[in-house]
Design an enzyme around this catalytic site. Structure first.
Site, PDB file in Angstrom:
ATOM      1  N   ASP A   1      27.713 -24.461   8.391  1.00  0.00           N
ATOM      2  CA  ASP A   1      27.717 -23.029   8.073  1.00  0.00           C
ATOM      3  C   ASP A   1      26.484 -22.646   7.263  1.00  0.00           C
ATOM      4  O   ASP A   1      25.789 -23.510   6.704  1.00  0.00           O
ATOM      5  CB  ASP A   1      28.997 -22.723   7.275  1.00  0.00           C
ATOM      6  CG  ASP A   1      29.454 -21.278   7.424  1.00  0.00           C
ATOM      7  OD1 ASP A   1      28.655 -20.444   7.884  1.00  0.00           O
ATOM      8  OD2 ASP A   1      30.614 -20.997   7.076  1.00  0.00           O
TER       9      ASP A   1
ATOM     10  N   ASP B   1      32.957 -14.014  12.701  1.00  0.00           N
ATOM     11  CA  ASP B   1      34.162 -14.154  11.866  1.00  0.00           C
ATOM     12  C   ASP B   1      35.251 -13.196  12.315  1.00  0.00           C
ATOM     13  O   ASP B   1      36.374 -13.260  11.838  1.00  0.00           O
ATOM     14  CB  ASP B   1      33.816 -13.881  10.396  1.00  0.00           C
ATOM     15  CG  ASP B   1      33.184 -15.094   9.740  1.00  0.00           C
ATOM     16  OD1 ASP B   1      33.268 -16.190  10.321  1.00  0.00           O
ATOM     17  OD2 ASP B   1      32.601 -14.948   8.655  1.00  0.00           O
TER      18      ASP B   1
HETATM   19  C1  GLA Z   1      31.835 -18.293   6.874  1.00  0.00           C
HETATM   20  C2  GLA Z   1      32.321 -18.771   8.225  1.00  0.00           C
HETATM   21  C3  GLA Z   1      33.828 -18.803   8.220  1.00  0.00           C
HETATM   22  C4  GLA Z   1      34.321 -19.723   7.133  1.00  0.00           C
HETATM   23  C5  GLA Z   1      33.771 -19.291   5.791  1.00  0.00           C
HETATM   24  C6  GLA Z   1      34.076 -20.304   4.702  1.00  0.00           C
HETATM   25  O1  GLA Z   1      32.136 -16.958   6.665  1.00  0.00           O
HETATM   26  O2  GLA Z   1      31.835 -17.959   9.240  1.00  0.00           O
HETATM   27  O3  GLA Z   1      34.311 -19.223   9.478  1.00  0.00           O
HETATM   28  O4  GLA Z   1      33.931 -21.044   7.419  1.00  0.00           O
HETATM   29  O5  GLA Z   1      32.361 -19.112   5.833  1.00  0.00           O
HETATM   30  O6  GLA Z   1      33.553 -19.957   3.480  1.00  0.00           O
END
Ligand code: GLA
Length: 729
Positions: free
Chosen positions: A478, A548
């Site tokens: 990420d 997300d």
């Molecule tokens: C980002 C990712 C999510 C999750 C969060 C965790 O927003 O896109 O899927 O993993 O971080 O902090």
């Protein structure tokens, strides 16, 4: 061989299945001009299009008006300072401080196959699949050589272009602009397609006309970004999904980019793409060279859909390297929306136990397993297991998950450092910053300086150590904030503006190391959802988290934009719980499943807490995934209708390469009063085959299905969906 050189006329011609690309040397001096890119043509001597014989055009015939020549000629790789006042690709600064660069043809070579680009992601192909032309241009006074590289993928109507710039002088030369591509098109009667968005609203398609002046899109965020996308297509005015001409350009790069379309005074269109010149310069000491990332240019005479299918084929076969690329991915369940930071071994195992009974194949532990991270305000950089949450450590948890017959995956955010972390306390200078200024926080975190060797090594080791400690088969990598306060303690003042590109090179290097040491690892890139869903990252990971936002309706538009360029096999898509955590909408569980089937497929919810009714649907969805994923992953994608455009329904289909099978996904987003059924016409089938519609048993010819179409009944309600499976008889 897809490349020929007409030595008499000094014209290069690159041919693929349906397209030709021609450029040539005009005038004795050696200006390299763009001649033609479009539907395949047989002739090589199209130099009349360069207007060489049209006095008084070229400088040898009219040196008096050299300035107007420079500002009119269709340059193959335009440079700044000589009098071409349009957007340029290359600008330099010599030791004496001058910016003028004047490139002339010097030599060329033509070879089968394609070389790798050192340290950069790039498409690849065998000697049978592609051939490469390299044209060396030189500015003798500056001592600069520029090698333009063109690889033509003969079956795919693709040309991959990049540029190498070599300092062949005895003095330093600084590049202040080094783009990868210029494409000159005749006329301005075109539309531009581009992709724009925001967090949870990624890659919405925008279409508008080319106008006089410059349309510009780009990112200076250090990543390809949620907001703009390193893709742009120029289309004929009449182009639709199925017809018309489309030139698609996609940058194989994950950092700052610019993409520009300029309508010029003489009604021509100049398209340029490459690393954004803001926050960029590159010092070349004598003998040093700079390699630009590559741009993929696709030509389609079968509309936007034709371009899409070419990109998909290219990326599936000539960019993605992972051993997973031709395999079904394990159906995963991710605990992010299920628990956020509030979990422990027991909780994860309870999810895994229930999930394994339902046919889910992998548990992915998301953010919050390391350091003292119980909120998003600390511990990034401290990649050691939090034993309070996971007593007995990772090994115990992973072994228990494996005993359930499931694989295990884990989340990292390796590029980041929290001010509240042991790592920051030990190495405050590891965060990107400008001395004397407090760097700007984003999600209460700073970005690590990936231009520094010792930081890359440290980060690599801390990630690899965790991966070596247990049977971890998947990593979600990420990256949750953009770069700011660009400054590195590792770079001299004259190299500080190399930082943004060096950061991306560091990222590529560390991911390369990871997949070399763990060749069977399934890597999924992610950036606050889909801020780094780009062709560069696909070279390292076969799939990328798309957004997300898992709301089934929002996803239709996000996935439509994403799939316009990238294969469905790469699109991270999950079924999440309702009300949706981002938009608060309720959609049927079935519909969420249909929409996620268009991607890698998985779940992101607490399977122990959802309603029994929803849980009971999971085995059916799992079976659907197993039934259709080979087709979805490998087939040809056709867009039938977009909810983003008609505001009522969405429909797309995937057709097997041999045309013997197809799957249509239809989502009735909004119910409409007083209608009985809606006709949709299928695409991409064989006219001559008969197909059985599995659900009804009805047999119809491909021609009927594509021309007369099928009726979809009113599905009675918002957000209802259905799949239609057709099989050749
Ligand atoms: C980002 C990712 C999510 C999750 C969060 C965790 O927003 O896109 O899927 O993993 O971080 O902090």
């Amino acid at each position: 061989m897809g490349i020929v050189f007409n030595s008499e006329k000094r014209v290069f011609k690159l041919d693929s299945a349906n397209a030709s690309y021609l450029c040539g040397v005009a005038d004795e001096e050696g200006f390299l001009g763009h001649i033609y890119f479009g539907k395949k043509v047989p002739d090589t001597d199209l130099t009349y299009l360069l207007r060489i014989n049209e006095p008084p055009f070229v400088p040898s015939q009219n040196n008096r008006e050299r300035l107007s020549f420079y500002d009119t000629f269709p340059m193959e790789y335009p440079t700044a300072g000589i009098g071409d006042y349009r957007e340029s690709c290359l600008r330099i600064r010599t030791k004496s401080g001058h910016e003028v660069c004047h490139l002339l043809y010097e030599s060329h070579e033509i070879r089968q196959g394609k070389e790798a680009l050192p340290g950069l992601p790039a498409t690849f192909g065998t000697q049978e699949e592609c051939s490469t032309l390299k044209i060396t241009m030189a500015d003798k006074a500056a001592g600069l050589k520029v090698i333009l590289s063109y690889t033509v993928f003969e079956k795919l109507d693709v040309i991959a272009r990049s540029v190498k710039i070599v300092n062949a002088s005895d003095d330093d030369i600084t590049l202040t602009r080094a783009l990868s591509v210029c494409l000159e098109l005749d006329g301005t009667d075109y539309d531009i397609l581009s992709l724009h968005g925001s967090w949870s609203r990624e890659r919405r398609i925008q279409r508008h006309a080319v106008r006089l002046g410059t349309y510009s899109t780009g990112s200076v965020r250090g990543e390809s970004s949620h907001q703009e996308h390193p893709f742009l297509a120029v289309t004929s005015k009449d182009a639709t999904e199925d017809m018309g001409e489309v030139y698609g350009l996609n940058f194989v790069y994950s950092g700052n980019f610019t993409a520009q379309v300029q309508g010029t005074q003489f009604d021509n269109t100049r398209v340029t793409m490459g690393i954004h010149p803001d926050h960029f310069s590159w010092l070349l000491t004598p003998g040093q060279e700079f390699q630009t990332p590559e741009v993929i240019m696709v030509y389609s005479c079968e509309g936007i859909g034709g371009m899409t299918r070419t990109f998909h084929d290219l990326y599936r076969n000539h960019l993605i390297r992972s051993p997973y690329k031709n395999k079904k991915r394990p159906i995963l369940i991710n605990n992010w929306e299920a628990t956020y930071f509030d979990f422990n071994t027991e909780k994860l195992l309870s999810i895994a136990k229930e999930a394994s009974k339902l046919g889910i194949e992998m548990l992915v532990m998301d953010d919050g397993w390391f350091g003292k991270r119980n909120l998003d305000n600390c511990a990034l950089g401290d990649w050691t297991v939090n034993e309070e949450k996971l007593p007995g450590g990772l090994k115990r948890l992973v072994d228990e998950v494996n005993k359930l017959g499931m694989k295990f995956g884990i989340w990292f955010e390796p590029e980041m450092i929290s001010p509240d972390s042991d790592l920051y306390r030990a190495h405050p200078d590891w965060a990107i910053q400008v001395p004397g200024k407090t760097p700007t926080m984003g999600r209460e975190q700073y970005v690590l300086d990936f231009s520094r060797r010792e930081i890359l090594d440290y980060v690599y080791e801390s990630v690899a150590k965790v991966l070596r400690s247990a049977n971890i088969e998947y990593v979600k990598w990420d990256m949750n904030r953009s770069l700011s306060d660009l400054g590195s303690f590792g770079l001299s003042p004259e190299r500080q503006s190399e930082f943004s590109h060096r950061y991306v090179l560091g990222l590529y290097e560390i991911q390369e190391r990871l997949i070399q040491e763990f060749p069977n690892l399934l890597l999924e890139n992610c950036s606050g959802g889909g801020a780094r869903f780009d062709a560069g990252m696909l070279f390292y990971s076969p799939q990328i988290w798309c957004s997300d936002n898992m709301d089934a309706v929002e996803r239709l538009t996000i996935q439509q934009g994403t799939a316009m360029v990238y294969p469905l096999s790469a699109m991270g898509a999950h079924v999440s719980d309702c009300p949706n955590h981002v938009v608060g909408r309720n959609t049927p569980f079935e519909t969420r499943g249909y929409v996620a089937l268009a991607g890698t497929f998985g779940y992101e919810l607490d399977v122990t807490k959802i309603s029994e009714e929803d849980r009971d649907l999971i085995p059916e969805q799992v079976a659907m995934y197993h039934k259709y994923n080979d087709l979805v992953r490998t087939g040809d994608y056709y867009r039938i209708a977009g909810y983003g455009e008609n505001h009522l329904y969405d429909a797309y289909m995937v057709v097997a390469k041999d045309k013997k099978e197809a799957l249509v996904t239809y989502i009735q987003v909004l119910a409409r009063p007083n209608y009985h059924s809606r006709r949709i016409r299928l695409k991409g089938l064989s006219e001559n085959l008969n197909y059985r519609i599995e659900e009804t048993g009805q047999i119809l010819s491909g021609s009927t299905l594509m021309n007369a179409g099928i009726q979809i009944e009113n599905l009675q309600g918002d957000f209802k969906g259905k799949l239609i499976h057709v099989l050749a008889e």
